[in-house]
Design a protein around this motif. Structure first.
Motif, PDB file in Angstrom:
ATOM      1  N   SER A   1      80.006 -22.159  53.317  1.00 20.01           N
ATOM      2  CA  SER A   1      80.735 -22.772  52.218  1.00 20.01           C
ATOM      3  C   SER A   1      79.884 -23.702  51.374  1.00 20.01           C
ATOM      4  N   VAL A   2      78.906 -24.368  51.945  1.00 23.03           N
ATOM      5  CA  VAL A   2      78.090 -25.301  51.180  1.00 23.03           C
ATOM      6  C   VAL A   2      76.632 -25.162  51.608  1.00 23.03           C
ATOM      7  N   ILE A   3      75.744 -25.102  50.610  1.00 21.08           N
ATOM      8  CA  ILE A   3      74.311 -25.157  50.891  1.00 21.08           C
ATOM      9  C   ILE A   3      73.702 -26.187  49.949  1.00 21.08           C
ATOM     10  N   THR A   4      72.743 -26.917  50.451  1.00 18.20           N
ATOM     11  CA  THR A   4      72.016 -27.896  49.663  1.00 18.20           C
ATOM     12  C   THR A   4      70.545 -27.658  49.928  1.00 18.20           C
ATOM     13  N   ALA A   5      69.795 -27.375  48.842  1.00 16.59           N
ATOM     14  CA  ALA A   5      68.381 -27.072  49.011  1.00 16.59           C
ATOM     15  C   ALA A   5      67.678 -27.122  47.664  1.00 16.59           C
ATOM     16  N   GLU A   6      66.358 -27.019  47.731  1.00 17.20           N
ATOM     17  CA  GLU A   6      65.549 -26.941  46.518  1.00 17.20           C
ATOM     18  C   GLU A   6      65.852 -25.619  45.826  1.00 17.20           C
TER      19      GLU A   6
ATOM     20  N   SER B   1      85.235 -26.018  62.121  1.00 18.91           N
ATOM     21  CA  SER B   1      83.924 -25.435  62.376  1.00 18.91           C
ATOM     22  C   SER B   1      82.971 -25.869  61.269  1.00 18.91           C
ATOM     23  N   PRO B   2      81.725 -26.181  61.596  1.00 20.82           N
ATOM     24  CA  PRO B   2      80.789 -26.719  60.607  1.00 20.82           C
ATOM     25  C   PRO B   2      80.446 -25.710  59.530  1.00 20.82           C
ATOM     26  N   SER B   3      80.169 -26.224  58.313  1.00 23.54           N
ATOM     27  CA  SER B   3      79.750 -25.348  57.226  1.00 23.54           C
ATOM     28  C   SER B   3      78.272 -25.033  57.406  1.00 23.54           C
ATOM     29  N   VAL B   4      77.852 -23.969  56.805  1.00 18.99           N
ATOM     30  CA  VAL B   4      76.472 -23.529  56.927  1.00 18.99           C
ATOM     31  C   VAL B   4      75.611 -24.324  55.950  1.00 18.99           C
ATOM     32  N   GLU B   5      74.624 -25.006  56.437  1.00 19.64           N
ATOM     33  CA  GLU B   5      73.699 -25.747  55.584  1.00 19.64           C
ATOM     34  C   GLU B   5      72.429 -24.945  55.334  1.00 19.64           C
ATOM     35  N   ASP B   6      72.185 -23.936  56.139  1.00 18.62           N
ATOM     36  CA  ASP B   6      70.990 -23.132  55.978  1.00 18.62           C
ATOM     37  C   ASP B   6      71.366 -21.685  56.262  1.00 18.62           C
ATOM     38  N   ALA B   7      71.291 -20.846  55.247  1.00 22.42           N
ATOM     39  CA  ALA B   7      71.670 -19.444  55.404  1.00 22.42           C
ATOM     40  C   ALA B   7      70.459 -18.566  55.154  1.00 22.42           C
ATOM     41  N   SER B   8      70.507 -17.344  55.655  1.00 19.49           N
ATOM     42  CA  SER B   8      69.389 -16.429  55.472  1.00 19.49           C
ATOM     43  C   SER B   8      69.444 -15.788  54.098  1.00 19.49           C
ATOM     44  N   GLU B   9      68.317 -15.170  53.671  1.00 22.52           N
ATOM     45  CA  GLU B   9      68.239 -14.557  52.349  1.00 22.52           C
ATOM     46  C   GLU B   9      69.142 -13.334  52.257  1.00 22.52           C
ATOM     47  N   ASP B  10      69.296 -12.603  53.330  1.00 21.45           N
ATOM     48  CA  ASP B  10      70.113 -11.403  53.307  1.00 21.45           C
ATOM     49  C   ASP B  10      71.580 -11.785  53.418  1.00 21.45           C
ATOM     50  N   VAL B  11      72.343 -11.629  52.336  1.00 21.84           N
ATOM     51  CA  VAL B  11      73.726 -12.077  52.336  1.00 21.84           C
ATOM     52  C   VAL B  11      74.592 -11.279  53.290  1.00 21.84           C
ATOM     53  N   ARG B  12      74.170 -10.099  53.691  1.00 19.08           N
ATOM     54  CA  ARG B  12      74.963  -9.342  54.662  1.00 19.08           C
ATOM     55  C   ARG B  12      74.976 -10.040  56.004  1.00 19.08           C
ATOM     56  N   ASP B  13      73.947 -10.861  56.267  1.00 22.91           N
ATOM     57  CA  ASP B  13      73.873 -11.596  57.523  1.00 22.91           C
ATOM     58  C   ASP B  13      74.498 -12.978  57.421  1.00 22.91           C
TER      59      ASP B  13
ATOM     60  N   ARG C   1      73.850 -11.317  46.047  1.00 22.32           N
ATOM     61  CA  ARG C   1      73.974 -12.761  45.845  1.00 22.32           C
ATOM     62  C   ARG C   1      75.322 -13.271  46.350  1.00 22.32           C
ATOM     63  N   LEU C   2      75.307 -14.498  46.851  1.00 21.99           N
ATOM     64  CA  LEU C   2      76.546 -15.188  47.167  1.00 21.99           C
ATOM     65  C   LEU C   2      77.029 -15.847  45.881  1.00 21.99           C
ATOM     66  N   VAL C   3      78.331 -15.987  45.715  1.00 21.70           N
ATOM     67  CA  VAL C   3      78.902 -16.538  44.485  1.00 21.70           C
ATOM     68  C   VAL C   3      79.383 -17.959  44.743  1.00 21.70           C
ATOM     69  N   GLY C   4      79.119 -18.849  43.792  1.00 20.48           N
ATOM     70  CA  GLY C   4      79.588 -20.220  43.951  1.00 20.48           C
ATOM     71  C   GLY C   4      79.279 -21.088  42.753  1.00 20.48           C
ATOM     72  N   ARG C   5      79.697 -22.338  42.866  1.00 18.47           N
ATOM     73  CA  ARG C   5      79.438 -23.346  41.842  1.00 18.47           C
ATOM     74  C   ARG C   5      78.358 -24.273  42.361  1.00 18.47           C
ATOM     75  N   CYS C   6      77.357 -24.546  41.516  1.00 19.59           N
ATOM     76  CA  CYS C   6      76.243 -25.397  41.924  1.00 19.59           C
ATOM     77  C   CYS C   6      76.210 -26.662  41.081  1.00 19.59           C
ATOM     78  N   TYR C   7      75.747 -27.736  41.719  1.00 21.47           N
ATOM     79  CA  TYR C   7      75.739 -29.048  41.081  1.00 21.47           C
ATOM     80  C   TYR C   7      74.364 -29.681  41.199  1.00 21.47           C
ATOM     81  N   LEU C   8      73.892 -30.223  40.065  1.00 17.80           N
ATOM     82  CA  LEU C   8      72.649 -30.974  40.010  1.00 17.80           C
ATOM     83  C   LEU C   8      73.020 -32.417  39.691  1.00 17.80           C
ATOM     84  N   ASP C   9      72.770 -33.310  40.603  1.00 17.20           N
ATOM     85  CA  ASP C   9      73.136 -34.721  40.421  1.00 17.20           C
ATOM     86  C   ASP C   9      74.601 -34.871  40.021  1.00 17.20           C
ATOM     87  N   GLY C  10      75.473 -34.060  40.608  1.00 18.61           N
ATOM     88  CA  GLY C  10      76.907 -34.132  40.349  1.00 18.61           C
ATOM     89  C   GLY C  10      77.382 -33.349  39.132  1.00 18.61           C
TER      90      GLY C  10
END
Length: 166
Positions: free
Chosen positions: A49-54, A31-43, A113-122
């Protein structure tokens, strides 16, 4: 008319059930990962699993990635009102605001907040902050991932009780 399948041998039945089970697991894995999620983490969907954005930095350990608040996993950064908190926030804002980051979410939530590891240019964003001496490794949640990046001057920053191993 559909007839109920009858298997004479137990092994054939076990094989059929195993194949069906494997197909169900494969369906959920593909099943595809979410690339765009809403602000409300309950939703937010559980498969997010992965988001990429400004990004814009809220403070030392919280980012707004697109419309999603992300808590950096394994990082102990001082709050804005604590010693070093303003410096950590300013560093993150200078380094990240307006840039695009990729965050791998671990499915956990911390407050709003959702918890995760974020990467800037790797590069791991939390490691950048720790290596600047503006935050500390939170061993309970990082498994010591950032301890090698800690600088001696970071020892003055308080290590929250929730970071200490149980």
């Amino acid at each position: 008319m559909i007839r109920r399948l009858r298997f004479r041998h137990k092994t054939i039945r076990q094989i059929v059930l195993a194949v069906l089970f494997a197909l169900v697991l494969a369906f959920f894995e593909l099943s595809p990962s979410v690339e765009d999620a809403s602000e409300d983490v309950r939703d937010a969907p559980s498969n997010a699993s992965v988001i990429t954005a400004e990004v814009s930095a809220i403070d030392g350990d919280t980012l707004r990635v697109g419309d999603v608040k992300v808590r950096l996993a394994g990082l102990a950064a001082p709050e804005k009102h604590e010693p070093g908190g303003a410096e950590a926030t300013e560093f993150m804002q200078r380094k990240l605001n307006g840039r695009v980051v990729r965050c791998e979410l671990d499915g956990e939530k911390s407050y709003d907040r959702l918890v995760g590891r974020c990467y800037l240019d790797g590069a791991d964003v939390a490691a950048l902050l720790v290596s600047e001496g503006l935050a500390r490794d939170c061993p309970r949640y990082s498994g010591g991932r950032y301890s090698a990046f800690e600088r001696a001057e970071a020892a003055i920053l308080p290590l929250p009780g929730y970071c200490r191993p149980r």
